[in-house]
Motif scaffolding. Sequence first.
Motif, PDB file in Angstrom:
ATOM      1  N   CYS B 293       0.845  -1.206   0.000  1.00  0.00           N
ATOM      2  CA  CYS B 293       0.000   0.000   0.000  1.00  0.00           C
ATOM      3  C   CYS B 293       0.878   1.253   0.000  1.00  0.00           C
ATOM      4  O   CYS B 293       0.601   2.212  -0.720  1.00  0.00           O
ATOM      5  CB  CYS B 293      -0.906   0.015   1.231  1.00  0.00           C
ATOM      6  N   ALA B 294       1.915   1.233   0.825  1.00  0.00           N
ATOM      7  CA  ALA B 294       2.795   2.405   0.918  1.00  0.00           C
ATOM      8  C   ALA B 294       3.434   2.710  -0.430  1.00  0.00           C
ATOM      9  O   ALA B 294       3.486   3.871  -0.856  1.00  0.00           O
ATOM     10  CB  ALA B 294       3.885   2.169   1.971  1.00  0.00           C
ATOM     11  N   HIS B 296       2.283   1.926  -3.309  1.00  0.00           N
ATOM     12  CA  HIS B 296       1.213   2.469  -4.151  1.00  0.00           C
ATOM     13  C   HIS B 296       1.088   3.972  -3.935  1.00  0.00           C
ATOM     14  O   HIS B 296       0.893   4.742  -4.873  1.00  0.00           O
ATOM     15  CB  HIS B 296      -0.103   1.758  -3.812  1.00  0.00           C
ATOM     16  N   LEU B 370      -0.408  -2.887  -3.930  1.00  0.00           N
ATOM     17  CA  LEU B 370      -1.780  -3.244  -3.571  1.00  0.00           C
ATOM     18  C   LEU B 370      -2.621  -1.984  -3.735  1.00  0.00           C
ATOM     19  O   LEU B 370      -2.329  -0.949  -3.138  1.00  0.00           O
ATOM     20  CB  LEU B 370      -1.835  -3.748  -2.125  1.00  0.00           C
TER      21      LEU B 370
END
Lengths: 383, 383
Positions: B293-294, B296, B370
Amino acid sequence: MSVTAAKGFTAAGIAAGIKENGNPDLALVVNVGPRRAAAGVFTSNRVKAAPVLWSEQVLKTGQVSAVVLNSGGANACTGPKGFQDTHATAEKAAEVLGRGAVEVAVCSTGLIGVLLPMDKLLAGVETAAAQLSEHGGEKAAIAIKTTDTVHKTSVVTKDGWTVGGMAKGAGMLAPGLATMLVVLTTDADVDAGTLDEALRAATRVTFDRVDSDGCMSTNDTVLLLASGASGTTPEYAEFADAVRAVCDDLGQQLIRDAEGASKDIKVEVINAASEDDAVEVGRSIARNNLLKCALHGEDPNWGRVLSAIGTTRAAFEPDRLNVAINGVWVCKDGGVGEDREKVDMRYREVHIVADLAAGSETATIWTNDLTADYVHENSAYSS
Amino acid sequence: MSVTAAKGFTAAGIAAGIKENGNPDLALVVNVGPRRAAAGVFTSNRVKAAPVLWSEQVLKTGQVSAVVLNSGGANACTGPKGFQDTHATAEKAAEVLGRGAVEVAVCSTGLIGVLLPMDKLLAGVETAAAQLSEHGGEKAAIAIKTTDTVHKTSVVTKDGWTVGGMAKGAGMLAPGLATMLVVLTTDADVDAGTLDEALRAATRVTFDRVDSDGCMSTNDTVLLLASGASGTTPEYAEFADAVRAVCDDLGQQLIRDAEGASKDIKVEVINAASEDDAVEVGRSIARNNLLKCALHGEDPNWGRVLSAIGTTRAAFEPDRLNVAINGVWVCKDGGVGEDREKVDMRYREVHIVADLAAGSETATIWTNDLTADYVHENSAYSS
């Protein structure tokens, strides 16, 4: 309530200025005795934050007089300076409380790889000490929040004695332990060995089975402090039950507040050949991103459950597996079972039962769904 | 190109009506010889689809005359009926091609737990057989797509001989293998034992190190067929290199087309005590949802890299770990390194180097970020 529900404890929670937004970020919990027995369980991550390395040493004495907790910074991967900062924090608390630093546990949570603003933190310890109160448990619970939307507390009261506690944690919930700080207190008159046994037994089946996103933190800490102030020494079984009940309740609260989650998912593995098998299968299901997405979309996609089971080493035969979702056995004998249209997915709670048909052991893992909100919350800013 | 780039192969791709949207969904690849040697590598998921169970038996003979592949349904977790359906598919292809069913491999991909529409599939085999062509490789590659946005083919041509192939796969990419079907063909004159050795050596360092979302499929199959039509028997090393090059190229194409991805992430683990350690650490980093996520969010959050390394059993000392993101050593000796502001995260490719400072072995794992699009693609409908 919270950590001050049990007699013999005071607490405080303040805004020390560690968080840039000015929210509360420093908590202090003090055991005023007469007993100061304690036990602790820490992350099994091999990259441990400075406060974990410190508190592990403190807990070896079986005695804790006070706990300093801060949010706004994890003090992890901060090298020797980070460890010195934790030490200085314990020294400061010891000084203002008139105790030994070796009796002061320290917990930190927040971004990894950033040094804490020690001037603010040390000043905050003084401020918090001045505000210590038998009613400070709630404020302490609020001060340890990070991305938590609510603070978490729990209390079980028995005949003359109490176990209470507070927890923080919302993301990075995974075994060994979830990303969380937990402080439990009791006024039962029990020794450190008993606390340790009861705490390990409780965390093994509660926090260790809460797996939000498969990510394991560098800072996880669960402490249990006993003041002995009730003058009562309960039977071990009753005491252990109470500790487990508080841990279970706090663990449930963590899952319900998991970042971005829209579903709370209970993964129950039954008829396993061993408890280890049941836990391994439960974790594999709980960590399957595709399944977690499907459940978010209210799709009872049991194929993804079987696919997850198939990656484990557990004892099972593929053509004997059964899976129920919300009470409907959608998979029987490894193949199509009851009509998946019968599965009601409208509610927040989802209950998956995976029947391994290989024995009689069981385990339950709690997780949540994978959502766009989770992605947003963990990509939009550093945490 | 694709599976018909090498001499001695014909292929076809048609719409048999298995997919409700009418897109191509059935491919046929035929080895017209003179040699029919073959090797295969299959998913290590213990819940295996019927076509995997069938094709594993076929490959034991070291000989494959034809491969039938369908998208639109995985034929996994479909019980004895599903296996009968795969068998009937092989029998049908054998009948129309005048070969033995035991020489026909079958591959399926799509939703788990649903029986295939066999009337459409068997009619499709006849239709495809009538359209077999030395130029059919492209159509075959198109017919095996599921959520793939593009079809994937690759060719390496050497002195007088060729290795080519096609792949499908977009989600559920994880080792052992990625969720994918791959058919490679060569006109080199090599025996089944050589094919097997070269294919295993290639997949171990290519498809097995592509890990999009940590999820392992029930249907993964990689086949390598040799027609011998070039009349050339290359040196083993040169042949193995060509097979690895095609696998590597197709693996890269899979990652670049991964569901919802906005970043292609290369995780390179260096100075590990063993290759196994390097792979374990690489996978742990590649599967960390918080890190994905980071990245992303274009946040070079190296703390999440260390946190992921810390969950492994690999040999390392926490205070000797170094991490570079896009060439900037943001973590040195387990703590803060160069200024993270120096990291340029604007491009699609992200390169993480994790230095374990514990030896001299290395491994590279490919993954992607993600994203909310991944969640949407895997929650909005069954797949």
